[in-house]
Design a protein around this motif. Structure first.
Motif, PDB file in Angstrom:
ATOM      1  N   ARG A  81      -4.488  -7.329  -5.515  1.00  0.00           N
ATOM      2  CA  ARG A  81      -4.848  -6.448  -6.783  1.00  0.00           C
ATOM      3  C   ARG A  81      -6.316  -6.531  -7.142  1.00  0.00           C
ATOM      4  O   ARG A  81      -6.728  -5.357  -7.532  1.00  0.00           O
ATOM      5  CB  ARG A  81      -3.869  -7.061  -7.887  1.00  0.00           C
ATOM      6  CG  ARG A  81      -2.480  -7.115  -7.979  1.00  0.00           C
ATOM      7  CD  ARG A  81      -1.889  -7.220  -9.416  1.00  0.00           C
ATOM      8  NE  ARG A  81      -0.243  -7.495  -9.274  1.00  0.00           N
ATOM      9  CZ  ARG A  81       0.293  -8.609  -9.114  1.00  0.00           C
ATOM     10  NH1 ARG A  81      -0.509  -9.652  -9.060  1.00  0.00           N
ATOM     11  NH2 ARG A  81       1.661  -8.546  -9.408  1.00  0.00           N
ATOM     12  N   GLY A  86       2.035   2.224  -3.275  1.00  0.00           N
ATOM     13  CA  GLY A  86       1.101   2.248  -4.532  1.00  0.00           C
ATOM     14  C   GLY A  86       0.715   1.216  -5.271  1.00  0.00           C
ATOM     15  O   GLY A  86       0.235   1.342  -6.317  1.00  0.00           O
ATOM     16  N   GLN A  87       1.144  -0.116  -5.023  1.00  0.00           N
ATOM     17  CA  GLN A  87       0.724  -1.033  -5.912  1.00  0.00           C
ATOM     18  C   GLN A  87      -0.598  -2.042  -5.511  1.00  0.00           C
ATOM     19  O   GLN A  87      -1.037  -2.522  -6.144  1.00  0.00           O
ATOM     20  CB  GLN A  87       1.728  -2.275  -5.514  1.00  0.00           C
ATOM     21  CG  GLN A  87       3.288  -1.772  -6.018  1.00  0.00           C
ATOM     22  CD  GLN A  87       4.532  -2.908  -5.907  1.00  0.00           C
ATOM     23  OE1 GLN A  87       4.371  -3.836  -6.331  1.00  0.00           O
ATOM     24  NE2 GLN A  87       5.141  -2.669  -4.764  1.00  0.00           N
ATOM     25  N   ILE A  88      -1.314  -1.487  -4.355  1.00  0.00           N
ATOM     26  CA  ILE A  88      -2.692  -1.755  -4.041  1.00  0.00           C
ATOM     27  C   ILE A  88      -3.630  -0.864  -3.683  1.00  0.00           C
ATOM     28  O   ILE A  88      -2.763   0.200  -3.239  1.00  0.00           O
ATOM     29  CB  ILE A  88      -2.662  -3.103  -3.116  1.00  0.00           C
ATOM     30  CG1 ILE A  88      -2.166  -2.643  -1.795  1.00  0.00           C
ATOM     31  CG2 ILE A  88      -1.933  -4.444  -3.598  1.00  0.00           C
ATOM     32  CD1 ILE A  88      -2.390  -3.806  -0.616  1.00  0.00           C
ATOM     33  N   ALA A  89      -4.486  -0.679  -3.373  1.00  0.00           N
ATOM     34  CA  ALA A  89      -5.638   0.408  -3.136  1.00  0.00           C
ATOM     35  C   ALA A  89      -5.380   0.424  -1.559  1.00  0.00           C
ATOM     36  O   ALA A  89      -5.384  -0.803  -0.787  1.00  0.00           O
ATOM     37  CB  ALA A  89      -6.941   0.159  -3.320  1.00  0.00           C
ATOM     38  N   VAL A  90      -5.842   1.641  -1.085  1.00  0.00           N
ATOM     39  CA  VAL A  90      -5.723   1.900   0.571  1.00  0.00           C
ATOM     40  C   VAL A  90      -6.765   1.953   1.093  1.00  0.00           C
ATOM     41  O   VAL A  90      -6.976   1.862   2.389  1.00  0.00           O
ATOM     42  CB  VAL A  90      -4.455   2.754   0.927  1.00  0.00           C
ATOM     43  CG1 VAL A  90      -3.379   2.244   0.339  1.00  0.00           C
ATOM     44  CG2 VAL A  90      -5.246   4.070   0.376  1.00  0.00           C
ATOM     45  N   ASP A  91      -7.918   2.156   0.253  1.00  0.00           N
ATOM     46  CA  ASP A  91      -9.249   2.635   0.756  1.00  0.00           C
ATOM     47  C   ASP A  91      -9.678   1.468   1.853  1.00  0.00           C
ATOM     48  O   ASP A  91     -10.578   2.191   2.782  1.00  0.00           O
ATOM     49  CB  ASP A  91     -10.235   2.801  -0.263  1.00  0.00           C
ATOM     50  CG  ASP A  91      -9.747   3.764  -1.215  1.00  0.00           C
ATOM     51  OD1 ASP A  91      -9.087   4.896  -0.818  1.00  0.00           O
ATOM     52  OD2 ASP A  91     -10.481   4.195  -2.401  1.00  0.00           O
ATOM     53  N   ALA A 124       0.722  -1.220   0.035  1.00  0.00           N
ATOM     54  CA  ALA A 124       0.136  -0.151   0.016  1.00  0.00           C
ATOM     55  C   ALA A 124       0.791   1.294  -0.079  1.00  0.00           C
ATOM     56  O   ALA A 124       0.530   2.194  -0.728  1.00  0.00           O
ATOM     57  CB  ALA A 124      -0.964  -0.004   1.130  1.00  0.00           C
TER      58      ALA A 124
END
Length: 497
Positions: A164, A96-101, A93
Motif C-alpha cells: 500500500r 484496485g487495492q494497490i497502484a499499478v503504475d 492490482a
C-alpha cells in the motif's frame, strides 16, 4: 490494459535457471473462486489457500469475484512457491487495492506466509541473473541480497501490507562478500603420503581424475578432502554457474562466495537421481553440485554399477542432459573425480604386515566392480599404503597445502603460456595427441608402455596428458622420458616400464 485485467512479472525455476513468467489476472462474474491455469503443478495450486489467508490477515479484501490467473507461457510447467507473490500482487492490482503504475518494471518472487509475510525462496542467484537480463527490479523476501551478480537492482518486501505504501521498494545495498579464503584443512596434517600428495597436485594442475587404492585407515579420505585447498580460487563464469546451482538446490553459498571450490562426497547408497539429478521437480544432483570442484566417491566399488555408469557422460562432456515430459534440462557438471577403494573386501591384499583373508574368487569379484568403461576414464591409479606408526606418533610433517598449491600455480601458469605460444605458431598436423610435443626418448617410452599394457586410444591420450602436466610443473616445453615414466607409475602401470 483494462481496470480488471493486470499482468505482473514473475519467474519459475527450470533446472538451474530462472525463466520469466507473466502472471495475468482477470475478474468476472460467477461463483467466487481463484482458478489458476497455465500448467501449474500442485505447489502452485496450493498458493490459493495461502493467498486467501495472507490477504485477510494483511487487511486486504479478497474480491468476491471469479478470478482467473493465467501463467504465461502456457506450455511451460510452473513449480514451487515463488509465484505466490506475483499472483497476490496481480490480484490486488486488478481489484484496485494497490497502484499499478510501477508494476511493469518489477520482478516479483516470493512465498507467502499465512500472516502475509513474504518469505525468501531457493534460487536467489538464478532470479538475480534473470533480473539483470531483463532489467527488472527484483522484489522478494531476501533481507540482504547477495552481491555476487553485478548489475542487479533489488528491493526487499517483508510483508504484503507494505504494498500500500511504497512502490517500487527502496533499493538495498548488497551485503559485502569477503574475498579471503578460510582454509581449515591442510595437507601438512597427512603424514607419510608424500607420493600421493604430489600425485594429487599433478591431478589438480591438469584436472585429471584419480582413484586411490589402499587399506582402511591409510588416509585416502584425508587426501581427497584437502584437494580444494590446492586448487586456484573459483572465479568468473564458472563461479556464477556454481553459485546458481547451489542456490537452486538450497545449499550454502559461503564457500563459493569466498572462492573455495566445492567438494562433494556422496554416500555409496545414493540413488542415480541423487547423483546426476532429476526428480519432480527436476533438481541438480551431486555431479552438478560439484561443478567447478571435486566429486569424491569413497569405497567406489560399493556404488551401484548403473549409478557409476551414469558418470560417463558428464566426465566426457561436462554437463548432464535430462529429458522429461515437461521439457529438456541441461545441468553443468565439470568436476574433478577422485575415488577411493580398498584393494579387496577385507582391505589388506598386498599389505606387508597384515594377511589378506579373502579368497581369490572374492578378490576377482571385488575388482570386477572397478573395471569397465568408467575406470578407463579415470586418469590415475594411486597406491596408498598405511603410514609408518613412528611418523604418526612423532607428528612428522611433509608437504603442506601451500607447497602443493605453489606447484599447481606454476604448472597452470606454464600451461597457459605454452598454449598461447602454440596458438600463435602454425602447425601442419597435430596428430592424435593434439599439441603435445614428445622428445624422441619420451615417444619410444610411451609406445613401449602402450604396447605392453594394451592401452586403448583413450588410455594413450590420457597417459600422454599426465606426462604433459608433469612437464608443465617442471616448466619443460617438451615432454621428456622421465615425465612419461612418472606418468606411467601414476597410471598404475609401473610393471610395464
Amino acid at each position: 490494459m483494462s481496470a480488471r485485467t493486470v499482468a505482473v512479472h514473475g519467474a519459475t525455476i527450470h533446472g538451474v535457471e530462472a525463466l520469466p513468467v507473466t502472471v495475468e489476472v482477470a475478474m468476472g462474474g460467477g461463483i467466487p473462486t481463484i482458478r489458476i491455469v497455465g500448467m501449474p503443478d500442485a505447489s502452485v495450486l496450493e498458493a490459493r489457500g495461502r493467498i486467501r489467508c495472507a490477504l485477510r490477515n494483511a487487511g486486504f479484501e479478497l474480491p468476491r469475484r471469479a478470478i482467473t490467473v493465467n501463467l504465461r507461457p502456457a506450455d511451460l510447467r510452473k513449480s514451487g512457491s515463488a509465484l505466490d507473490l506475483p499472483i497476490t500482487v496481480a490480484i490486488l492490482a486488478a481489484s484496485g487495492q494497490i497502484a499499478v503504475d510501477a508494476l511493469p518494471g518489477m520482478l516479483f518472487v516470493g512465498e507467502l506466509g499465512l500472516e502475509g509475510e513474504v518469505l525468501p525462496v531457493k534460487g536467489e542467484v538464478a532470479y538475480q541473473i534473470l533480473s539483470r537480463e531483463t532489467g527488472l527490479i527484483l522484489v522478494g523476501g531476501w533481507g540482504e541480497p547477495l552481491g555476487c551478480i553485478d548489475g542487479v537492482r533489488t528491493g526487499h518486501l517483508a510483508h504484503i501490507a507494505r504494498l500500500r505504501d511504497v512502490l517500487p521498494p527502496s533499493p538495498r545495498a548488497p551485503r559485502s562478500v569477503s574475498a579471503k579464503r578460510v582454509v581449515a584443512l591442510d595437507y601438512e596434517d597427512v603424514v607419510g603420503q608424500e607420493v600421493a600428495k604430489r600425485a594429487l597436485a599433478i591431478a589438480a594442475t591438469g584436472g585429471q581424475g584419480a582413484i586411490m587404492i589402499g587399506p582402511p585407515g591409510s588416509g585416502k579420505t584425508m587426501l581427497a578432502e584437502r584437494l580444494p585447498t590446492i586448487l586456484p580460487p573459483i572465479e568468473g563464469a564458472l563461479r556464477q554457474e556454481a553459485l546458481c546451482i547451489h542456490s537452486v538446490a538450497g545449499e550454502s553459498l559461503e564457500g563459493l562466495l569466498a572462492g573455495v571450490r566445492p567438494f562433494r562426497a556422496p554416500h555409496h547408497s545414493i540413488t542415480p537421481v541423487g547423483l546426476v539429478g532429476g526428480g519432480r521437480p527436476v533438481r541438480p544432483g551431486e555431479v552438478s553440485l560439484a561443478h567447478g570442484g571435486c566429486l569424491y566417491l569413497d569405497e567406489v566399488g560399493e556404488f551401484g554399477p548403473a549409478t557409476l555408469q551414469m558418470l560417463r557422460q558428464p566426465l566426457e562432456s561436462g554437463f548432464i542432459s535430462i529429458i522429461r515430459n515437461a521439457g529438456a534440462y541441461r545441468f553443468p557438471a565439470r568436476f574433478q573425480l577422485v575415488a577411493a577403494s580398498n584393494p579387496c573386501p577385507c582391505g589388506y591384499l598386498g599389505d606387508p604386515e597384515v594377511s589378506c583373508s579373502c579368497t581369490s574368487a572374492q578378490v576377482a569379484r571385488y575388482r570386477s566392480r572397478l573395471a569397465g568403461p568408467l575406470m578407463d576414464r579415470i586418469d590415475m591409479a594411486l597406491d596408498v599404503a598405511r603410514p609408518d606408526p613412528s611418523q604418526v606418533i612423532e607428528g612428522e610433517s611433509g608437504l603442506s597445502s601451500a607447497d602443493l598449491a605453489a606447484l599447481v600455480i606454476r604448472g597452470r601458469a606454464f600451461r597457459d603460456w605454452r598454449l598461447r605460444r602454440n596458438a600463435s605458431e602454425p602447425r601442419e598436423r597435430t596428430g592424435a595427441l593434439g599439441a603435445i610435443s614428445l622428445a624422441g626418448a619420451a615417444r619410444d617410452a610411451l609406445e613401449r608402455i602402450a604396447r605392453t599394457e594394451h592401452l586403448t586410444a583413450r588410455g594413450i591420450s590420457r597417459l600422454a596428458g599426465i606426462a604433459r602436466t608433469i612437464a608443465d610443473i617442471d616448466e619443460s616445453p617438451e615432454v621428456e622420458r622421465p615425465h612419461v615414466l612418472e606418468a606411467a607409475l601414476l597410471r598404475g602401470r609401473g610393471d610395464a616400464v
